[in-house]
Design a protein around this motif. Sequence first.
Motif, short mmCIF file in Angstrom:
data_model
loop_
_atom_site.label_atom_id
_atom_site.label_comp_id
_atom_site.label_asym_id
_atom_site.label_seq_id
_atom_site.Cartn_x
_atom_site.Cartn_y
_atom_site.Cartn_z
N ALA A 89 0.58 -1.17 -0.43
CA ALA A 89 -0.04 0.45 -0.66
C ALA A 89 0.72 1.06 0.00
O ALA A 89 0.20 1.89 -1.20
N GLU A 91 3.97 1.85 -0.95
CA GLU A 91 4.70 1.97 -2.21
C GLU A 91 4.09 2.73 -3.56
O GLU A 91 4.61 3.60 -4.12
N HIS A 92 2.48 1.62 -3.47
CA HIS A 92 1.70 2.76 -4.69
C HIS A 92 0.77 3.57 -4.47
O HIS A 92 0.91 5.30 -5.14
N VAL A 93 0.38 4.47 -3.04
CA VAL A 93 -0.09 5.28 -2.22
C VAL A 93 0.62 6.61 -2.20
O VAL A 93 0.47 7.84 -2.83
N LEU A 95 2.97 6.79 -4.81
CA LEU A 95 2.58 7.50 -6.15
C LEU A 95 1.88 8.76 -6.35
O LEU A 95 1.72 9.98 -7.16
N PHE A 96 0.56 8.51 -5.26
CA PHE A 96 -0.30 9.81 -5.55
C PHE A 96 0.67 11.08 -5.36
O PHE A 96 0.29 12.49 -5.47
N LEU A 135 -2.41 11.64 4.04
CA LEU A 135 -1.09 10.60 2.80
C LEU A 135 0.18 10.28 3.46
O LEU A 135 1.11 9.21 3.79
#
Lengths: 155, 107
Positions: A89, A91-93, A95-96, A135
């Motif tokens: 979660a 590493e992908h969040v 990117l936002f 975040l």
Amino acid sequence: MNPALKINLIVHIVVGLIAVAAFYAVLVNLLKSRLNFFSLRFFSLAGVIGIFLSWFTGGYYYAVYYGQAVKPIIKKSGYPWIHDVLMEAKEHVFLFLPFLAIVLALAIWFLESEILADEKLKRYLILTAGAAFVLGLFIVLMGMAISGAANIKSG
Amino acid sequence: MNKKTTIIKAFIRGAVAAVLTITLLTVAADLYGPLKDLLKQLFSHHWIGKGAAAIFVFLAVGFGGWIFRREAGDGSAGVARGLKILFWSTIFSAIVVFGFFVWEFLR
């Protein structure tokens, strides 16, 4: 881990924290009744620079070292969910955040008169800065849990 | 037409598209192995591929909206509306990504 990779990881953490602190500073500055655009511009730019540097340094560490050396340790530990849920979660969040940081900075740098005149625009900038900060904070906390899990098993 | 608000609105749309692209690729690549393999082949790591795709989408939508902007802009109201969509897209996407990995772990 070789010294260069250690320095890279330290830079990733420090600039990431600077970016999260900058998002917080933008949020707090936007909540003031009298807006200080010098301060808003400074912190929004710091957020963009910090998050991009954190992206590149963290990405290098993740692609070169984490998958081979850290992930197997966490997966074999009693806490595989720390990789499977938190790291995935994180590493992908993460990117936002660069995209939130860019639009926040663009609006603050180029729409001073519009922000002063339009309360609705200011309100949604506050929400955008708040989303980036919250975040970012979750990502920092997940990073601490991941480091903790790796250190328990390797320490 | 306020040129600045129109351009910034285009990049806000780009950010929304980038966030949704990351979310879609994250879920799709984990459910469909060949997509993950393709990202690995093209970018050496699937995560780098997702980041590169997001940058491409952000720039394409942002510059596309800038170059092909319409004459009638809606000023700061349009920027506010764009930020509202970006905020909710980000919250929705963060919940989807986190929920997806919880679901994958539990199944």
